[in-house]
Motif scaffolding. Structure first.
Motif, PDB file in Angstrom:
ATOM      1  N   LYS A 376       0.808  -1.220   0.000  1.00 20.30           N
ATOM      2  CA  LYS A 376       0.000   0.000   0.000  1.00 20.30           C
ATOM      3  C   LYS A 376       0.845   1.278   0.000  1.00 20.30           C
ATOM      4  N   ILE A 377       2.156   1.137   0.225  1.00 18.11           N
ATOM      5  CA  ILE A 377       3.020   2.327   0.243  1.00 18.11           C
ATOM      6  C   ILE A 377       3.063   2.955  -1.156  1.00 18.11           C
ATOM      7  N   VAL A 378       2.823   4.256  -1.210  1.00 15.89           N
ATOM      8  CA  VAL A 378       2.829   4.976  -2.495  1.00 15.89           C
ATOM      9  C   VAL A 378       4.271   5.210  -2.938  1.00 15.89           C
ATOM     10  N   PHE A 379       4.574   4.819  -4.164  1.00 19.10           N
ATOM     11  CA  PHE A 379       5.936   4.942  -4.688  1.00 19.10           C
ATOM     12  C   PHE A 379       5.889   5.665  -6.033  1.00 19.10           C
ATOM     13  N   ASP A 380       6.507   6.858  -6.101  1.00 15.96           N
ATOM     14  CA  ASP A 380       6.537   7.655  -7.318  1.00 15.96           C
ATOM     15  C   ASP A 380       7.952   7.585  -7.905  1.00 15.96           C
ATOM     16  N   GLU A 381       8.097   6.823  -8.974  1.00 12.69           N
ATOM     17  CA  GLU A 381       9.427   6.622  -9.554  1.00 12.69           C
ATOM     18  C   GLU A 381      10.003   7.923 -10.098  1.00 12.69           C
ATOM     19  N   LYS A 414      17.788   6.248   3.432  1.00 14.87           N
ATOM     20  CA  LYS A 414      17.178   6.568   4.726  1.00 14.87           C
ATOM     21  C   LYS A 414      15.773   7.133   4.544  1.00 14.87           C
ATOM     22  N   LYS A 415      15.622   7.962   3.529  1.00 13.85           N
ATOM     23  CA  LYS A 415      14.310   8.547   3.280  1.00 13.85           C
ATOM     24  C   LYS A 415      13.290   7.489   2.873  1.00 13.85           C
ATOM     25  N   GLN A 416      13.739   6.480   2.102  1.00 12.04           N
ATOM     26  CA  GLN A 416      12.831   5.412   1.688  1.00 12.04           C
ATOM     27  C   GLN A 416      12.513   4.474   2.856  1.00 12.04           C
ATOM     28  N   ILE A 417      13.528   4.248   3.691  1.00 14.98           N
ATOM     29  CA  ILE A 417      13.307   3.357   4.843  1.00 14.98           C
ATOM     30  C   ILE A 417      12.297   3.955   5.817  1.00 14.98           C
ATOM     31  N   ILE A 418      12.307   5.309   5.928  1.00 13.09           N
ATOM     32  CA  ILE A 418      11.350   5.973   6.829  1.00 13.09           C
ATOM     33  C   ILE A 418       9.911   5.627   6.446  1.00 13.09           C
ATOM     34  N   LYS A 419       9.677   5.419   5.148  1.00 17.77           N
ATOM     35  CA  LYS A 419       8.330   5.067   4.697  1.00 17.77           C
ATOM     36  C   LYS A 419       7.875   3.710   5.240  1.00 17.77           C
ATOM     37  N   LEU A 420       8.849   2.852   5.613  1.00 21.28           N
ATOM     38  CA  LEU A 420       8.507   1.541   6.159  1.00 21.28           C
ATOM     39  C   LEU A 420       8.128   1.611   7.635  1.00 21.28           C
ATOM     40  N   LYS A 421       8.367   2.755   8.268  1.00 18.25           N
ATOM     41  CA  LYS A 421       8.155   2.857   9.710  1.00 18.25           C
ATOM     42  C   LYS A 421       6.690   2.634  10.092  1.00 18.25           C
ATOM     43  N   GLU A 422       5.787   3.295   9.358  1.00 18.85           N
ATOM     44  CA  GLU A 422       4.368   3.187   9.726  1.00 18.85           C
ATOM     45  C   GLU A 422       3.837   1.757   9.616  1.00 18.85           C
ATOM     46  N   PRO A 423       4.061   1.026   8.489  1.00 21.05           N
ATOM     47  CA  PRO A 423       3.582  -0.364   8.453  1.00 21.05           C
ATOM     48  C   PRO A 423       4.268  -1.266   9.471  1.00 21.05           C
ATOM     49  N   CYS A 424       5.550  -0.963   9.781  1.00 20.02           N
ATOM     50  CA  CYS A 424       6.253  -1.776  10.787  1.00 20.02           C
ATOM     51  C   CYS A 424       5.640  -1.582  12.169  1.00 20.02           C
ATOM     52  N   LEU A 425       5.376  -0.314  12.521  1.00 21.42           N
ATOM     53  CA  LEU A 425       4.751  -0.045  13.820  1.00 21.42           C
ATOM     54  C   LEU A 425       3.346  -0.642  13.893  1.00 21.42           C
ATOM     55  N   ILE A 478      -2.141   3.589  27.595  1.00 19.42           N
ATOM     56  CA  ILE A 478      -0.740   3.217  27.377  1.00 19.42           C
ATOM     57  C   ILE A 478      -0.540   2.878  25.921  1.00 19.42           C
ATOM     58  N   SER A 479       0.419   3.471  25.271  1.00 18.48           N
ATOM     59  CA  SER A 479       0.758   3.150  23.885  1.00 18.48           C
ATOM     60  C   SER A 479       1.899   2.154  23.878  1.00 18.48           C
ATOM     61  N   LEU A 480       1.850   1.197  22.985  1.00 16.81           N
ATOM     62  CA  LEU A 480       2.863   0.150  22.936  1.00 16.81           C
ATOM     63  C   LEU A 480       3.677   0.230  21.655  1.00 16.81           C
ATOM     64  N   THR A 481       3.870   1.435  21.143  1.00 20.72           N
ATOM     65  CA  THR A 481       4.585   1.553  19.879  1.00 20.72           C
ATOM     66  C   THR A 481       5.787   2.486  19.982  1.00 20.72           C
ATOM     67  N   ARG A 482       6.324   2.704  21.199  1.00 19.49           N
ATOM     68  CA  ARG A 482       7.522   3.528  21.367  1.00 19.49           C
ATOM     69  C   ARG A 482       8.506   2.781  22.260  1.00 19.49           C
ATOM     70  N   ARG A 483       9.775   3.119  22.096  1.00 13.97           N
ATOM     71  CA  ARG A 483      10.788   2.429  22.890  1.00 13.97           C
ATOM     72  C   ARG A 483      11.362   3.349  23.966  1.00 13.97           C
TER      73      ARG A 483
END
Length: 502
Positions: A376-381, A414-425, A478-483
């Motif tokens: 579902k991540i939007v990717f604009d080549e 790094k900028k592309q990896i940041i896009k993976l943060k939301e689905p990972c969390l 309580i949120s369980l998505t931060r370290r």
């Protein structure tokens, strides 16, 4: 020990097996027994039915035996059967015995051809049997059929290994004569756990179905793949005989006639056939019990002394003793850990056939839900190419470079990896929720009381989710998505709830 004592050995072991099955554990004792192993359609069921002289085992295509069947044969004037889970009920009609085996199997495994290591205890009283105890195990298979899990072959193998790896277990390896003995699943398995062939008894079935001009004489004479306890040949009823309800007595007479009339087997006819096999197994099991009895007695005595010592401690039991509370708590935590591991690893005693649970749900999140979120991540080549161009030019500055600089690559990645943060969390939140559900299920099982279980949930979740604390200043829940480091005050609060339920 006299002859009478020797005759009582097998019934004595039967009582121990029933006692351990009733309390749901083996007390770490390896009881002497005979495990029946073989491939599907090797003729295991027919051999056992010939012993009893009755049709009482489920039949059909695919895996029919899906739970270990502990079959205890007892010589008795009256003929009837009893199940350990149906105490006080005598089955005179053996068709009802078959139906009860099928119903009890489906109760644990469901109707999807799944398997379970939880045994069914069946005792058959008959004047036509010798005292004997056998464990009928599922037939080995290679291919999953219908709703069976794809790893059904490994599941069955693991179940068989639980029995045949014990030194106290004799192996009855059933192999059809119309297949290559070198490819026998039963003999291959027994060779792994009993390389010297000291515990293995070979049974060759379907001798009457061999190709014309061929025989199994070398096998019967123990010249090919020799076993210390040798081979015994039997002739079972064909499928046509079974469908036609051919009497087992007539089938045994036909078996006797076959061995007496066959030129390759007539010289050993007295050592062939179902009656000789039953007599041999009775003698072998009795001798095996006698040989293992000293070690068994020693283990029983040591465990009895341990239990007596524990009982002695309870004589001075005081409910308000803090050391007793601590010991009880540690036992509960230990049991919780075992149950939780079983739920996650999928090795529990009971298999849920209604829905996915525990580790299976987490597996689905990783392999189905998480990839779906990534897609579902939007990717604009076009935009990415523009960013790459600007990053390279900005890193080079006034210079003109021939190679792509590392700094530009790192910045883009790094900028592309940041896009993976939301689905990972999101995936983490889903996994944590499943872990919480599993913790709640295991806690309620350990504590029994729902009220106490609810108070204990917080403390149990701590041990599983300690890497996912609430934010520095939580406002709502309580949120369980931060370290970060876990709040000590919250930890103590949860354990206080566990030790002092209201």
């Amino acid at each position: 020990m006299g002859n009478r004592g020797m005759e009582d050995l097998i019934p004595l072991i039967n009582k121990l097996q029933d006692a351990f099955s009733t309390i749901g554990q083996s007390c770490n004792l390896d009881l002497p027994q005979i495990a029946v192993v073989g491939g599907q359609s090797a003729g295991k069921s027919s051999v056992l039915e010939n012993f009893v002289g009755r049709d009482f085992l489920p039949r059909g295509s695919g895996i029919v035996t899906r739970r270990p069947l502990i079959l205890q044969l007892v010589n008795n004037k009256a003929e009837y059967a009893e199940f350990l889970h149906c105490k006080g009920r005598k089955f005179v009609d053996f068709d009802e015995v078959r139906q009860e085996i099928e119903a009890e199997t489906d109760r644990i495994t469901g109707s999807n051809k799944g398997i379970s290591p939880i045994p069914i205890n069946l005792r058959v009283y008959s004047p036509h049997v010798l005292n004997l105890t056998l464990i009928d195990l599922p037939g080995m298979t290679k291919v999953a059929v219908g709703d069976q899990p794809p790893d059904i072959e490994h599941q069955i193998r693991d179940m068989l290994m639980q029995f045949v790896t014990r030194e106290s277990c004799l192996i009855l390896a059933v192999t059809p004569a119309n297949t290559d003995l070198a490819n026998s699943d039963a003999l291959k398995l027994s060779k792994e756990v009993d390389p010297q062939g000291l515990r293995t008894i070979g049974v060759i079935t379907k001798l009457d179905l061999m190709d014309e001009g061929t025989d199994a004489r070398d096998i019967m004479e123990n010249k090919l793949l020799p076993l210390r306890r040798g081979y015994i040949g039997v002739v079972n009823r064909s499928q046509k005989d079974i469908d036609g309800r051919k009497d087992i007595r007539a089938a045994l007479a036909a078996e006797r006639k076959f061995f007496l009339s066959h030129p390759s087997y007539r010289h050993m006819a007295e050592r062939m056939g179902t009656p000789h096999l039953q007599k041999t197994l009775n003698q072998q099991l009795t001798n095996h019990i006698r040989d293992t009895l000293p070690g068994l007695r020693s283990k029983l005595q040591s465990q009895l002394l341990s239990l007596e010592k524990e009982v002695e401690e309870y004589k001075n039991f005081r409910p308000d003793d803090p050391t007793r509370k601590t010991k009880a708590l540690l036992q509960m935590v230990q049991q919780f850990g075992v149950d939780f591991e079983k739920c996650i690893e999928g090795s529990g005693d009971q298999v849920d056939t209604a829905e996915l649970s525990g580790g299976a749900r987490i597996n689905r999140i990783f392999h189905e839900r998480f990839p779906f979120e990534l897609v579902k991540i939007v990717f604009d080549e076009k935009e990415l190419r523009r960013e790459i161009s600007h990053a390279i030019k900005n890193v080079h500055g006034v210079r003109t470079g021939l190679f792509t600089p590392d700094l530009a690559f790192e910045a883009i990645v790094k900028k592309q990896i940041i896009k993976l943060k939301e689905p990972c969390l999101k995936c983490i939140d889903l996994v944590i929720q499943e872990l919480i559900n599993t913790v709640r299920q295991c806690t309620n099982k350990v504590l029994g009381s729902r009220k106490c279980g609810q108070h204990a949930i917080g403390a149990c979740v701590i041990s599983v989710l300690c890497l996912f604390p609430p934010p520095a200043a939580p406002s709502k829940g309580i949120s369980l998505t931060r370290r970060g480091p876990f709040p000590t005050r919250y930890t103590f609060l949860c354990f206080h709830m566990l030790l002092n339920p209201r």
